[in-house]
Design a protein around this motif. Structure first.
Motif, short mmCIF file in Angstrom:
data_model
loop_
_atom_site.label_atom_id
_atom_site.label_comp_id
_atom_site.label_asym_id
_atom_site.label_seq_id
_atom_site.Cartn_x
_atom_site.Cartn_y
_atom_site.Cartn_z
N ALA A 1 -51.13 9.09 84.49
CA ALA A 1 -52.24 9.53 85.27
C ALA A 1 -53.19 8.32 85.79
O ALA A 1 -54.36 8.78 86.57
N HIS A 2 -53.08 6.92 85.02
CA HIS A 2 -54.17 5.86 85.76
C HIS A 2 -53.69 5.81 86.78
O HIS A 2 -54.53 4.78 87.19
N GLU B 1 -58.25 15.06 89.46
CA GLU B 1 -57.94 16.22 88.93
C GLU B 1 -56.22 16.87 88.42
O GLU B 1 -55.60 16.90 87.82
N LEU B 2 -55.42 15.67 89.56
CA LEU B 2 -53.79 15.32 88.78
C LEU B 2 -54.05 14.70 87.21
O LEU B 2 -53.02 14.41 87.45
N SER B 3 -54.70 13.71 87.85
CA SER B 3 -54.84 12.12 86.30
C SER B 3 -55.09 13.54 85.69
O SER B 3 -53.89 13.25 84.29
N ARG C 1 -52.51 16.21 80.84
CA ARG C 1 -52.35 17.54 79.77
C ARG C 1 -51.04 17.34 79.65
O ARG C 1 -50.73 18.53 78.62
N LEU C 2 -50.75 16.60 80.05
CA LEU C 2 -48.38 17.38 79.60
C LEU C 2 -47.93 17.92 78.59
O LEU C 2 -47.60 18.45 78.45
N VAL D 1 -44.04 22.53 79.89
CA VAL D 1 -43.54 21.69 80.28
C VAL D 1 -42.68 21.08 79.24
O VAL D 1 -41.24 20.87 79.33
N LEU D 2 -43.22 21.80 77.96
CA LEU D 2 -42.32 21.00 76.53
C LEU D 2 -40.64 21.37 76.30
O LEU D 2 -39.68 20.87 76.01
#
Length: 148
Positions: free
Chosen positions: A120-121, A127-129, A134-135, A141-142
Motif C-alpha cells: 500500500a505504501h 484509492e488502490l493503496s 483493506r484486504l 479475499v480471505l
C-alpha cells in the motif's frame, strides 16, 4: 471540453505467506517504473476477470484463481503523449497458484512480493493503496486465499 473516463481492468495477485500474512505481487510500469498492479484494457471475447488474469500472466508471470466480481475500483490519470486520460480500474483479486519462469513482459518489468502495508505504501494511487490496506478485512479475499 471534458474528457471521457476510460475503463480498465486489473489483477491484484495475492498469496498467503507464513503465519497467514497476505502478500501482494506488485509490478513496475514500463515507462515510469512506478509500482503498480497488472492492468490493461477490457478485451473483446473475455470477461473482465479473465482479461485481468491474462494481464497478470503477461505482466507478472503469475496464474491462479480469480474472483468472479471486482473487489473494488480506483481511478488514476494515465499519461499520454499530449494529454492525460482519467481511467477507472476494476480490481480483481487473483490467488496466485503458479509463478512462471518466463513470461511475455519479463524483461520489461520488475516484480516484488510485499506485505499489505508495504504494498500500500509503494503504490502511488491513494484509492488502490486503500483497497490494498483493506484486504485483511475482505471476507471474499480471505475465503479465496484459504481455499486448498
Amino acid at each position: 471540453m471534458t474528457a471521457k473516463t476510460r475503463d480498465q481492468i486489473a489483477a491484484l495477485p495475492l498469496r498467503l505467506a507464513k503465519g497467514g500474512v497476505i502478500e501482494v505481487l506488485l509490478v513496475t510500469s514500463r515507462e515510469t517504473k512506478r509500482w503498480i498492479v497488472p492492468k490493461g484494457w477490457p478485451m473483446k471475447g473475455l470477461k473482465d476477470r479473465q482479461a485481468a488474469a491474462l494481464e497478470a500472466q503477461e505482466e507478472a508471470g503469475v496464474k491462479g484463481h480469480v474472483l468472479r466480481d471486482a473487489i473494488g475500483t480506483y481511478a488514476y490519470w494515465r499519461r499520454a503523449e499530449d494529454h492525460f486520460q482519467l481511467c477507472t480500474v476494476a480490481v480483481f483479486a487473483l490467488k496466485v497458484e503458479k509463478q512462471l519462469k518466463s513470461w511475455k513482459e519479463r524483461g520489461q518489468r520488475e516484480t516484488r512480493w510485499e506485505n499489505v502495508l508495504e504494498a500500500a505504501h509503494l503504490v502511488s494511487e491513494p484509492e488502490l493503496s486503500t483497497l490494498i490496506v483493506r484486504l485483511p478485512a475482505n471476507r471474499r479475499v480471505l475465503k479465496l486465499l484459504s481455499k486448498g
